[in-house]
Design a protein around this motif. Sequence first.
Motif, PDB file in Angstrom:
ATOM      1  N   PHE A 149      74.615  32.233  52.077  1.00 51.37           N
ATOM      2  CA  PHE A 149      73.178  32.036  52.012  1.00 51.37           C
ATOM      3  C   PHE A 149      72.494  33.389  51.845  1.00 51.37           C
ATOM      4  O   PHE A 149      72.978  34.410  52.348  1.00 51.37           O
TER       5      PHE A 149
ATOM      6  N   LYS B  87      71.469  29.151  48.242  1.00 52.29           N
ATOM      7  CA  LYS B  87      72.924  29.215  48.273  1.00 52.29           C
ATOM      8  C   LYS B  87      73.445  28.688  46.948  1.00 52.29           C
ATOM      9  O   LYS B  87      72.983  27.636  46.483  1.00 52.29           O
TER      10      LYS B  87
ATOM     11  N   ASP C 288      77.614  22.400  55.309  1.00 57.37           N
ATOM     12  CA  ASP C 288      76.280  23.025  55.367  1.00 57.37           C
ATOM     13  C   ASP C 288      75.205  22.025  55.785  1.00 57.37           C
ATOM     14  O   ASP C 288      74.048  22.419  55.980  1.00 57.37           O
TER      15      ASP C 288
END
Lengths: 117, 111
Positions: free
Chosen positions: B62, B77, B84
Motif C-alpha cells: 500500500f 495498492k 486485504d
Amino acid sequence: EAQVTQNPRYLITVTGKKLTVTCSQNMNHEYMSWYRQDPGLGLRQIYYSMNVEVTDKGDVPEGYKVSRKEKRNFPLILESPSPNQTSLYFCASSTWTSGGFSTDTQYFGPGTRLTVL
Amino acid sequence: GNSVTQMEGPVTLSEEAFLTINCTYTATGYPSLFWYVQYPGEGLQLLLKATKADDKGSNKGFEATYRKETTSFHLEKGSVQVSDSAVYFCALNSGYSTLTFGKGTMLLVSP
C-alpha cells in the motif's frame, strides 16, 4: 510483546449499573486515549491523557469518566450507563512529543463491545 | 475544525485488481496523515503514515502520498489480495496527539 490490552472484550449490562473498562499498555507510553466506534460515524475521541494525573475531554465526553493514577493504566468509567452508550470502545497509547508535534503513532487495543440494555 | 472525508464503501474488487480509496482533509497547521486498517474482530493497526507534504508512506504494498495542494492522502495498492479485506480509516493528527478519523471504508476482495 508490545501491546495495549482491554478488559472485558465483551460486556452486556443494564441501564444505570456502574461499570469500568480497563486499559493497560506495556510500552511506557505517556499518552493514552479512549475512542468509541459507531456505524457511519467512525471513531470519536472520548477522553485522553498526556501523563499521570493529566486528563482532558475529547469530542464526546458526556457520560464518561477516566483516571490516570499509573502510567500504564487508563480505565474508562461509566457511572450510569445508558443505551446510547452501546458501542465498540478502543483504548490507544503513544509516545508524547511535547510542543504539540503530531507524528506519534497510536497503538490500539483489541476493543470492548459494550451493550447497555 | 479538523475533518477527514473518505469515500464511502463498500469497495468490492476482484483479487489482483487495483485499489484506490480517496481521502481528503481539512486541518489547521501542518498535520500528519495516517491510514489505519481494521481487520474483522480486531483493533486498528497503523498501515502507513506521512508527516509532511510530498512524503509518501508505504507498507505491505500500500502507498499514499501527502498532497498539501489538494489536501489529499489517497490510499493505493497495485494488486489486492483476499487478505486485504478490511475497513480502512484515514486520519489526521494536527497536534497534541488528537486523531481525527474519517468514517472508514470497507474493502471486500473476492477470489
